[in-house]
Design an enzyme around this catalytic site. Structure first.
Site, PDB file in Angstrom:
ATOM      1  N   ASN A  72     149.740  67.564  52.366  1.00 47.07           N
ATOM      2  CA  ASN A  72     149.791  67.454  50.905  1.00 47.07           C
ATOM      3  C   ASN A  72     151.222  67.710  50.447  1.00 47.07           C
ATOM      4  O   ASN A  72     151.953  68.461  51.082  1.00 47.07           O
ATOM      5  CB  ASN A  72     148.864  68.489  50.264  1.00 47.07           C
ATOM      6  CG  ASN A  72     148.867  68.394  48.748  1.00 47.07           C
ATOM      7  OD1 ASN A  72     148.824  67.293  48.179  1.00 47.07           O
ATOM      8  ND2 ASN A  72     148.945  69.533  48.077  1.00 47.07           N
ATOM      9  N   LEU A 107     139.781  69.264  48.328  1.00 42.55           N
ATOM     10  CA  LEU A 107     138.955  68.813  49.447  1.00 42.55           C
ATOM     11  C   LEU A 107     137.924  69.881  49.826  1.00 42.55           C
ATOM     12  O   LEU A 107     138.201  71.071  49.798  1.00 42.55           O
ATOM     13  CB  LEU A 107     139.820  68.508  50.675  1.00 42.55           C
ATOM     14  CG  LEU A 107     140.947  67.488  50.520  1.00 42.55           C
ATOM     15  CD1 LEU A 107     141.503  67.126  51.896  1.00 42.55           C
ATOM     16  CD2 LEU A 107     140.504  66.231  49.788  1.00 42.55           C
ATOM     17  N   HIS A 110     153.420  69.148  47.241  1.00 40.76           N
ATOM     18  CA  HIS A 110     153.255  69.951  46.027  1.00 40.76           C
ATOM     19  C   HIS A 110     154.621  70.070  45.339  1.00 40.76           C
ATOM     20  O   HIS A 110     155.620  70.366  46.004  1.00 40.76           O
ATOM     21  CB  HIS A 110     152.721  71.336  46.397  1.00 40.76           C
ATOM     22  CG  HIS A 110     152.550  72.220  45.213  1.00 40.76           C
ATOM     23  ND1 HIS A 110     151.508  72.069  44.325  1.00 40.76           N
ATOM     24  CD2 HIS A 110     153.307  73.236  44.735  1.00 40.76           C
ATOM     25  CE1 HIS A 110     151.634  72.967  43.355  1.00 40.76           C
ATOM     26  NE2 HIS A 110     152.720  73.691  43.580  1.00 40.76           N
ATOM     27  N   GLY A 131     151.431  57.011  42.181  1.00 40.14           N
ATOM     28  CA  GLY A 131     151.624  56.566  43.570  1.00 40.14           C
ATOM     29  C   GLY A 131     153.063  56.400  44.004  1.00 40.14           C
ATOM     30  O   GLY A 131     153.343  55.640  44.933  1.00 40.14           O
ATOM     31  N   MET A 161     144.003  64.011  43.005  1.00 41.91           N
ATOM     32  CA  MET A 161     143.672  65.107  42.095  1.00 41.91           C
ATOM     33  C   MET A 161     142.267  65.671  42.341  1.00 41.91           C
ATOM     34  O   MET A 161     141.504  65.877  41.389  1.00 41.91           O
ATOM     35  CB  MET A 161     143.817  64.642  40.640  1.00 41.91           C
ATOM     36  CG  MET A 161     145.215  64.152  40.301  1.00 41.91           C
ATOM     37  SD  MET A 161     146.502  65.351  40.716  1.00 41.91           S
ATOM     38  CE  MET A 161     146.231  66.526  39.398  1.00 41.91           C
ATOM     39  N   ASN A 185     154.892  58.612  45.573  1.00 41.06           N
ATOM     40  CA  ASN A 185     155.019  59.131  46.945  1.00 41.06           C
ATOM     41  C   ASN A 185     154.459  58.128  47.946  1.00 41.06           C
ATOM     42  O   ASN A 185     155.042  57.907  49.007  1.00 41.06           O
ATOM     43  CB  ASN A 185     154.332  60.492  47.082  1.00 41.06           C
ATOM     44  CG  ASN A 185     155.225  61.622  46.627  1.00 41.06           C
ATOM     45  OD1 ASN A 185     156.180  61.974  47.314  1.00 41.06           O
ATOM     46  ND2 ASN A 185     154.958  62.172  45.447  1.00 41.06           N
TER      47      ASN A 185
HETATM   48  C1  GRF Z   1     153.702  64.558  42.663  1.00 39.26           C
HETATM   49  O1  GRF Z   1     154.461  65.360  41.805  1.00 39.26           O
HETATM   50  C2  GRF Z   1     153.110  65.388  43.777  1.00 39.26           C
HETATM   51  O2  GRF Z   1     153.950  66.432  44.165  1.00 39.26           O
HETATM   52  C3  GRF Z   1     151.852  65.916  43.181  1.00 39.26           C
HETATM   53  O3  GRF Z   1     151.358  64.858  42.384  1.00 39.26           O
HETATM   54  C4  GRF Z   1     152.437  64.027  41.987  1.00 39.26           C
HETATM   55  C5  GRF Z   1     152.103  62.652  42.437  1.00 39.26           C
HETATM   56  O4  GRF Z   1     153.053  61.706  42.037  1.00 39.26           O
HETATM   57  N1  GRF Z   1     150.932  66.340  44.213  1.00 39.26           N
HETATM   58  P1  GRF Z   1     152.972  60.232  42.570  1.00 39.26           P
HETATM   59  O5  GRF Z   1     151.577  59.700  42.216  1.00 39.26           O
HETATM   60  O6  GRF Z   1     153.179  60.257  44.055  1.00 39.26           O
HETATM   61  O7  GRF Z   1     154.037  59.463  41.862  1.00 39.26           O
END
Ligand code: GRF
Length: 200
Positions: free
Chosen positions: A106, A92, A108, A12, A89, A14
């Site tokens: 999203n 959808l 990536h 989490g 993960m 992000n």
């Molecule tokens: C990140 O690398 C994002 O790009 C990918 O999953 C990871 C999530 O990291 N989709 P976090 O849970 O936000 O730390």
């Protein structure tokens, strides 16, 4: 004020960066809900610590669309305007994507369309590219295929490991996710085919 719905499955970071920027007034929105499909996701615990509405929605024994209907119901009940996938993960279902047309983002950890899917950082390292990065895109019915809103480029160094490269990319992820959310919320983009363009 627009409402964000954040979906996550893990760490989490992000989500935390988004929450920090909401708090600092850099994102003109409120986090209406944080949803996780994993009860033990550190991101969910963090959301609770921040006193945000945090929901664990188990996918056990449910079909993909059945699960998505449950999540969509929660997002709609809480009047979510923009859905942000932040390390969620799960792929959808078309049902979910159609419930929030062009309103799901999203992040990536690769420069799409290179290295879609899982372990993008390892894919980049193994391939031998000298630059990789991250991408925020609008979610469509494919996997990592939707229109690109923001990208950032990150160099790959000879000494890099998956961990060191991922950390360098992650810093940029935190920066461009907020940038993309603001562009969407402030209606500053228009979509022309696959191209996401700034409104003049
Ligand atoms: C990140 O690398 C994002 O790009 C990918 O999953 C990871 C999530 O990291 N989709 P976090 O849970 O936000 O730390």
């Amino acid at each position: 004020m627009k409402n964000l719905g954040i979906l996550l499955s893990g760490r989490g970071s992000n989500f935390e960066a988004i929450a920090r920027n909401v708090e600092a007034g850099k994102i003109p929105a409120k986090i209406a809900v944080v949803v996780s499909n994993r009860e033990d996701a550190p991101g969910l615990a963090r959301a609770r610590a921040l006193k945000l509405e945090a929901r664990f929605i188990s996918s056990q024994g449910k079909g993909r669309e059945e699960y998505d209907r449950e999540v969509v119901r929660v997002l709609q009940q809480l009047h979510v305007d923009l859905v942000c996938l932040a390390g969620f993960m799960r792929i959808l279902s078309p049902y979910f994507v159609r419930a929030f047309p062009r309103r799901i983002l999203n992040i990536h950890p690769g420069l799409l369309p290179a290295f879609p899917g899982l372990d993008a950082q390892k894919q980049a390292l193994d391939y031998g590219v000298k630059f990789t990065g991250c991408t925020v895109h609008i979610v469509d019915e494919g996997v990592d295929t939707g229109p690109i809103v923001c990208q950032a480029v990150v160099p790959v160094y000879d000494e890099d490991t998956v961990d060191s490269l991922s950390a360098r990319i992650l810093e940029e992820e935190h920066r461009i996710y907020t940038e993309a959310i603001c562009l969407m919320l402030e209606d500053r983009i228009r979509i022309d085919g696959r191209r996401v363009l700034l409104r003049k």
